[in-house]
Design an enzyme around this catalytic site. Structure first.
Site: not given
Ligand code: NAD
Ligand code: GLY
Length: 365
Positions: A248, A185, A241, A265, A245, A237, A143, A252, A227, A121
């Site tokens: 997006h 971003e 917040r 992305h 987006n 949100e 998130k 998306h 942020k 939990r």
């Molecule tokens: P990711 O985590 O897949 O990383 C991208 C690639 O880079 C992967 O292949 C990873 O293995 C590699 N990598 C990471 N760090 C590295 C490093 N220092 N050196 C070499 N390789 C490295 O993708 P991302 O773009 O970081 O994140 C995308 C995800 O984030 C999506 O799932 C999206 O939905 C999510 N997201 C969440 C929020 C939120 O608020 N929670 C906001 C935006 C995006």
């Molecule tokens: N990436 C959008 C949010 O965190 O609200």
């Protein structure tokens, strides 16, 4: 070192931005008084590069960590992988006062955060983002979640981390395309909140692309501060917040109709932000000069700024936008810019305007 506070009362936490921070994770966690058993979750690209340093730092500080390694990529962000993590945590006998460290990009952070929100939990959670996107966006704000086959991020929670360590040095191994994707971003923060940041990016884009730490440090810290400011005002949100987006809704939808395979992305939201800029010029008074400045900055970052879709793809795009989480009472709500640095959210947009903007985006493709 730069420090940003995410202001959420008793759940406030610091975001630290500097080179070499990952070696300091052990003593920083020690200060929280958490239990010795803990887990580090990283993917197969990140664990071999940085996992041993994090584990060593934790062990040196008296912790007993286990390393859980995921397959790299978006497909790891699903419930079957969450269950595998739970099994590993149970084998390592984590307790309520144990903690989980997410070491990696947004996929790892979202998944590990969801595991932390639900195991026993809820256990404390530390974000150590290693992609530019994760440092400026996904690691801050709480998130967390996973995808379903029906769509992205459909199962999730809000769990604020206790600490975010943005180690700029980890970005040196990030593939070029992933790095540029994160810049989409970064530019977004200038458009939605900070015209001075946008001007700084116009001035320093070449140095930023070279990952010059003197430019990267203040830029990452400023994005995290924006942020933090937004999340501090509207954690779950209910209003403000939504400005995060910007670009997006169409972005998306582009990812969805290309089966998450063609665009990263950041690339999809680069096109989405140019589209949102064009829509803003039509109905929010954004000047064509500012739309052009936006388009030029994304292009200088090597990001796509146009797209040509077939008629069938356009129909799928409209359908995908209607599935977006931002749809309210059947109406798609957009974030639109009044000028660079100031946006409005909850804006209804006519399908005919979207079609006109898609025509404009196709013209230069
Ligand atoms: P990711 O985590 O897949 O990383 C991208 C690639 O880079 C992967 O292949 C990873 O293995 C590699 N990598 C990471 N760090 C590295 C490093 N220092 N050196 C070499 N390789 C490295 O993708 P991302 O773009 O970081 O994140 C995308 C995800 O984030 C999506 O799932 C999206 O939905 C999510 N997201 C969440 C929020 C939120 O608020 N929670 C906001 C935006 C995006
Ligand atoms: N990436 C959008 C949010 O965190 O609200």
């Amino acid at each position: 070192m730069r420090k940003v506070l995410v202001p959420l009362g008793a759940r406030s936490y610091p975001v630290l931005v500097d080179g070499g921070l990952i070696d300091s994770v052990g003593p920083r966690c020690r200060a929280h008084g958490w239990a010795a058993r803990c887990a580090v979750i990283a993917d197969g690209n990140v664990a071999p590069r940085f996992g041993h340093r994090v584990i060593t730092s934790l062990k040196d500080a008296g912790f007993n960590p286990t390393l859980i390694t995921l397959e790299p990529g978006e497909t790891s962000k699903r419930l079957r992988v969450v269950e595998k993590c739970y099994d590993a945590l149970a084998r390592h006998r984590l307790e309520r006062k144990s903690f989980i460290v997410a070491l990696g990009g947004g996929v790892t952070g979202d998944l590990a955060g969801f595991v932390a929100a639900t195991y026993l939990r809820g256990v404390p959670f530390v974000q150590m983002p290693t992609t530019l996107l994760a440092q400026v966006d996904s690691s801050v704000g709480g998130k967390v979640g996973v995808n379903l086959s029906a769509g992205k991020n459909l199962v999730g929670a809000f769990l604020q981390p206790r600490l975010v360590l943005c180690d700029l040095a980890t970005l040196s191994t990030l593939p070029e395309r992933e790095y540029r994707s994160g810049i989409a971003e970064v530019i977004k923060y200038g458009i939605i909140y900070d015209a001075a940041l946008f001007r700084r990016l116009e001035r320093d884009m070449e140095a930023l692309l070279k990952r010059d730490l003197a430019v990267l440090g203040p830029v990452v810290a400023r994005c995290c501060a924006i942020k933090a400011d937004v999340v501090g005002q509207d954690e779950t949100e209910s209003g403000l917040r939504a400005i995060l987006n910007f670009g997006h809704t169409i972005g998306h939808a582009i990812e969805a109709i290309t089966a998450y395979g063609r665009y990263l992305h950041g690339e999809a939201i680069s096109v989405g932000q140019v589209a949102a800029g064009l829509l803003s010029a039509r109905q929010c008074g954004l000047s064509t000069t500012e739309v052009e400045r936006m388009r030029a900055l994304f292009a200088r970052a090597g990001l796509p700024v146009s797209i040509r879709l077939t008629k069938a793809q356009r129909m799928r795009l409209h359908a995908a936008m209607r599935l977006d989480k931002k749809v309210k009472d059947g109406e798609i709500k957009f974030v639109l810019a009044r000028r660079i640095g100031e946006v409005a959210w909850g804006q209804a947009v006519k399908d005919t305007d979207i079609e006109a903007v898609l025509d404009e985006l196709a013209r230069n493709a």
